[in-house]
Motif scaffolding. Structure first.
Motif, mmCIF file in Angstrom:
data_model
loop_
_atom_site.group_PDB
_atom_site.id
_atom_site.type_symbol
_atom_site.label_atom_id
_atom_site.label_comp_id
_atom_site.label_asym_id
_atom_site.label_seq_id
_atom_site.Cartn_x
_atom_site.Cartn_y
_atom_site.Cartn_z
ATOM 1 N N THR A 165 23.949 -36.706 13.018
ATOM 2 C CA THR A 165 24.570 -36.794 14.141
ATOM 3 C C THR A 165 24.087 -37.284 15.533
ATOM 4 N N LEU A 166 24.370 -38.708 15.694
ATOM 5 C CA LEU A 166 24.276 -39.188 17.008
ATOM 6 C C LEU A 166 25.143 -39.694 18.415
ATOM 7 N N PHE A 213 29.938 -27.911 16.002
ATOM 8 C CA PHE A 213 30.046 -28.543 16.373
ATOM 9 C C PHE A 213 29.513 -29.829 17.520
ATOM 10 N N ASP A 214 28.476 -30.195 16.894
ATOM 11 C CA ASP A 214 27.585 -30.852 18.169
ATOM 12 C C ASP A 214 28.498 -32.562 18.569
ATOM 13 N N LEU A 215 28.177 -31.685 19.990
ATOM 14 C CA LEU A 215 28.853 -33.249 20.911
ATOM 15 C C LEU A 215 27.963 -33.683 22.171
ATOM 16 N N ARG A 216 27.062 -33.023 21.998
ATOM 17 C CA ARG A 216 25.432 -33.581 23.454
ATOM 18 C C ARG A 216 24.528 -34.372 23.246
ATOM 19 N N VAL A 217 25.079 -35.072 24.417
ATOM 20 C CA VAL A 217 24.867 -36.366 24.786
ATOM 21 C C VAL A 217 23.617 -36.699 24.168
ATOM 22 N N HIS A 218 23.057 -37.413 22.875
ATOM 23 C CA HIS A 218 21.806 -37.828 23.046
ATOM 24 C C HIS A 218 20.682 -38.830 23.745
ATOM 25 N N ALA A 219 21.465 -39.803 24.013
ATOM 26 C CA ALA A 219 20.893 -41.172 24.674
ATOM 27 C C ALA A 219 22.123 -41.625 25.422
ATOM 28 N N THR A 269 12.927 -47.037 15.046
ATOM 29 C CA THR A 269 12.037 -45.857 14.721
ATOM 30 C C THR A 269 11.953 -43.848 15.148
ATOM 31 N N ASN A 270 13.303 -43.971 16.093
ATOM 32 C CA ASN A 270 13.490 -43.136 17.341
ATOM 33 C C ASN A 270 14.410 -42.167 17.732
ATOM 34 N N LEU A 271 15.645 -42.919 16.488
ATOM 35 C CA LEU A 271 16.023 -41.695 16.371
ATOM 36 C C LEU A 271 16.457 -40.263 16.656
ATOM 37 N N LEU A 272 15.825 -40.253 15.524
ATOM 38 C CA LEU A 272 15.215 -37.929 15.583
ATOM 39 C C LEU A 272 14.383 -37.596 17.017
ATOM 40 N N ASP A 273 13.217 -38.702 17.665
ATOM 41 C CA ASP A 273 13.132 -38.305 18.248
ATOM 42 C C ASP A 273 13.580 -38.248 19.531
ATOM 43 N N LEU A 274 14.908 -38.867 20.157
ATOM 44 C CA LEU A 274 16.164 -38.905 20.750
ATOM 45 C C LEU A 274 17.119 -37.087 20.537
ATOM 46 N N ILE A 275 17.112 -37.144 18.828
ATOM 47 C CA ILE A 275 17.939 -35.853 19.172
ATOM 48 C C ILE A 275 17.292 -34.393 19.152
ATOM 49 N N SER A 286 14.302 -34.404 20.878
ATOM 50 C CA SER A 286 14.120 -33.639 22.875
ATOM 51 C C SER A 286 15.314 -33.880 23.227
ATOM 52 N N THR A 287 16.935 -33.967 23.005
ATOM 53 C CA THR A 287 17.998 -33.495 23.621
ATOM 54 C C THR A 287 17.892 -32.029 23.414
ATOM 55 N N ASN A 288 17.454 -31.273 22.179
ATOM 56 C CA ASN A 288 17.793 -30.541 21.734
ATOM 57 C C ASN A 288 16.557 -29.256 22.137
ATOM 58 N N ASP A 289 14.923 -30.227 22.707
ATOM 59 C CA ASP A 289 13.867 -29.482 22.577
ATOM 60 C C ASP A 289 13.940 -28.961 23.705
ATOM 61 N N PHE A 290 14.465 -30.000 25.404
ATOM 62 C CA PHE A 290 14.041 -30.336 26.084
ATOM 63 C C PHE A 290 15.490 -30.591 27.409
ATOM 64 N N HIS A 291 16.597 -31.086 26.809
ATOM 65 C CA HIS A 291 16.920 -31.116 28.118
ATOM 66 C C HIS A 291 18.371 -29.787 28.111
ATOM 67 N N TYR A 292 18.534 -29.419 26.053
ATOM 68 C CA TYR A 292 19.304 -28.412 26.462
ATOM 69 C C TYR A 292 18.742 -26.982 26.936
ATOM 70 N N GLU A 293 17.548 -27.055 26.627
ATOM 71 C CA GLU A 293 16.621 -25.652 26.261
ATOM 72 C C GLU A 293 16.459 -25.521 28.443
ATOM 73 N N VAL A 294 16.512 -27.070 29.175
ATOM 74 C CA VAL A 294 16.696 -26.685 30.536
ATOM 75 C C VAL A 294 17.604 -26.315 30.414
ATOM 76 N N TYR A 295 18.984 -26.304 30.087
ATOM 77 C CA TYR A 295 20.270 -26.077 30.658
ATOM 78 C C TYR A 295 20.069 -24.548 29.820
ATOM 79 N N ARG A 296 20.451 -24.474 29.277
ATOM 80 C CA ARG A 296 19.996 -23.152 28.841
ATOM 81 C C ARG A 296 19.220 -22.599 29.547
ATOM 82 N N LYS A 297 18.171 -22.687 29.787
ATOM 83 C CA LYS A 297 17.771 -21.275 30.776
ATOM 84 C C LYS A 297 17.861 -21.330 32.101
ATOM 85 N N THR A 298 18.437 -22.280 32.013
ATOM 86 C CA THR A 298 19.039 -21.825 33.894
ATOM 87 C C THR A 298 20.573 -21.446 33.938
#
Length: 419
Positions: free
Chosen positions: A35-36, A147-153, A300-306, A308-320
């Motif tokens: 899902t992108l 259901f995942d609608l988190r913005v990847h890019a 080349t970087n579709l999985l990197d976008l997905i 990084s969203t899950n491992d960084f941006h979402y984790e920052v929000y979850r931690k906050t």
């Protein structure tokens, strides 16, 4: 001593990559569907719809009709109800037995007003809401189907002015870069010549660096993969990937051109824009950076976008959110009724900045005021009717009393005559 070590049998750790490989093959069906979620941000008239259709080589979003001339009154009525909104286009793309669930999040109305104060807040609120929805799904007993609608890019379109970024664009890019992978692009780059485009890119990079705007850059692994150290072909591919990633980084922000028209060149059909002085090809890297942007997003970087969203941006929000929830629980230590899993409260939605909601709120207030006035008028009329009815009854009572008095006088007179 070395001969003794050579005779020691292997304990099996070296077989771990093979186990991982078998595990991936076993769960290959999970990787055949991805899902992108792409958010497209930019002012009207920058070719966002054309870019979307060109990127996936199909009509995902139809173009709007031509604008008609309107009077000042008609325009003011329509523009008062217009605001930055969110439109989601869902589609399913298939290529070589691979399925991509694509969610395009369009933001019509952004930057199209005279007063664009806080126009970025609906976009940031939408990103936070999707993180919150996903986190709530993780708190449910059954978490396999989510259901995942988190913005990847976030693809941010910049108007090709050859000047500098507008304050609204700077603030929007800075705020969105804190929540998602930001990819700035220069729309309609064919309106600038090569020298102007180089200068404009340098100005944008300078503003991005000064304003501390974090844009997405593909990961670059300088050291070669140890598993491919003995394979010359794999090492060569690794070096080519590193070189390609560096080219992508150097090309940011991407200068793109979009077109849904095809033209034939040397027997091959290409997408491009035709002018009296020549043809500009969309996929020609000497004309624009469209191929590089498509490679970054899909090839080349579709999985990197997905990831990084899950491992960084979402984790920052979850931690906050968890820290805020823990602080709130610590302030309510006297309340011992909370037992078991503590479900996070929903964050306060900030909708007062949205002009559409403000207009609706003002309309409701006006309607409420009018209704109150109508009810007050009806109450005053009812009160006046009561007063009039009381006066009429008092008059009737007075008349009846006068009649009674006259009858009493007549009775008195008759009694006197009878004596």
């Amino acid at each position: 001593m070395s001969s003794v070590k050579a005779n020691i049998p292997e304990i099996g750790i070296s077989e771990l990559p093979n186990q991982v490989y078998k595990k991936i093959l076993t769960n290959a069906s999970e990787y055949n569907e991805q899902t992108l979620n792409l958010m497209i941000v930019g002012e009207s008239g920058l070719g966002k719809t054309t870019f979307i259709n060109t990127l996936f080589q199909t009509t995902l979003k139809p173009k709007q009709g031509a604008y008609e001339r309107e009077g000042v009154d008609e325009f003011s009525k329509k523009s008062s109800n217009k605001t930055t909104s969110i439109e989601i286009i869902r589609c399913l793309l298939e290529e070589k037995n691979f399925t991509l669930k694509l969610n395009l999040i369009d933001t019509p109305g952004y930057g199209d007003f005279i007063n664009n104060s806080k126009a970025w807040l609906p976009l940031c609120d939408f990103v936070d809401e999707q993180y919150d929805h996903f986190m709530r799904q993780e708190q449910q007993p059954f978490r396999r189907a989510k259901f995942d609608l988190r913005v990847h890019a976030v693809i941010f379109f910049i108007r090709p002015t050859n000047g500098t970024l507008k304050p609204l664009d700077v603030i929007t890019m800075r705020e969105l870069s804190k929540k998602s992978n930001l990819i700035p692009v220069i729309a309609k780059s064919d309106t600038l010549n090569k020298e102007e485009l180089i200068q404009f890119k340098a100005k944008i990079r300078k503003v991005i660096e000064e304003q501390n705007i974090q844009i997405f850059t593909p990961p670059i692994f300088e050291e070669e993969n140890s598993f491919a150290a003995g394979d010359e072909d794999a090492a060569s591919n690794n070096r080519a990937a590193i070189q390609h990633a560096k080219q992508l980084v150097e090309s940011m922000p991407f200068a793109i051109i979009g077109s849904e028209e095809q033209y034939e060149i040397n027997g091959n059909k290409v997408f491009g824009r035709k002018y009296p002085w020549g043809l500009i090809e969309v996929e020609n890297e000497t004309h624009c950076d469209f191929r590089k942007l498509r490679s970054l997003l899909l090839r080349t970087n579709l999985l990197d976008l997905i990831h990084s969203t899950n491992d960084f941006h979402y984790e920052v929000y979850r931690k906050t959110r968890l820290q805020a929830n823990n602080e709130e629980n610590n302030t309510n230590t006297n309340n011992n009724n909370n037992k078991g899993i503590n479900i996070l409260p929903a964050p306060v939605r900030k909708m007062s900045h949205n002009p559409r909601f403000k207009e609706e709120e003002l309309a409701l207030k006006r309607y409420f005021t009018e209704q109150v006035k109508v009810e007050e008028q009806r109450f005053r009329q009812w009160e006046q009717n009561i007063v009039n009815e009381r006066i009429r009854l008092n008059n009737d009572l007075e008349e009846e009393q006068n009649k009674v008095k006259k009858l009493e006088d007549q009775i008195r007179v008759l009694q006197m005559k009878s004596k």
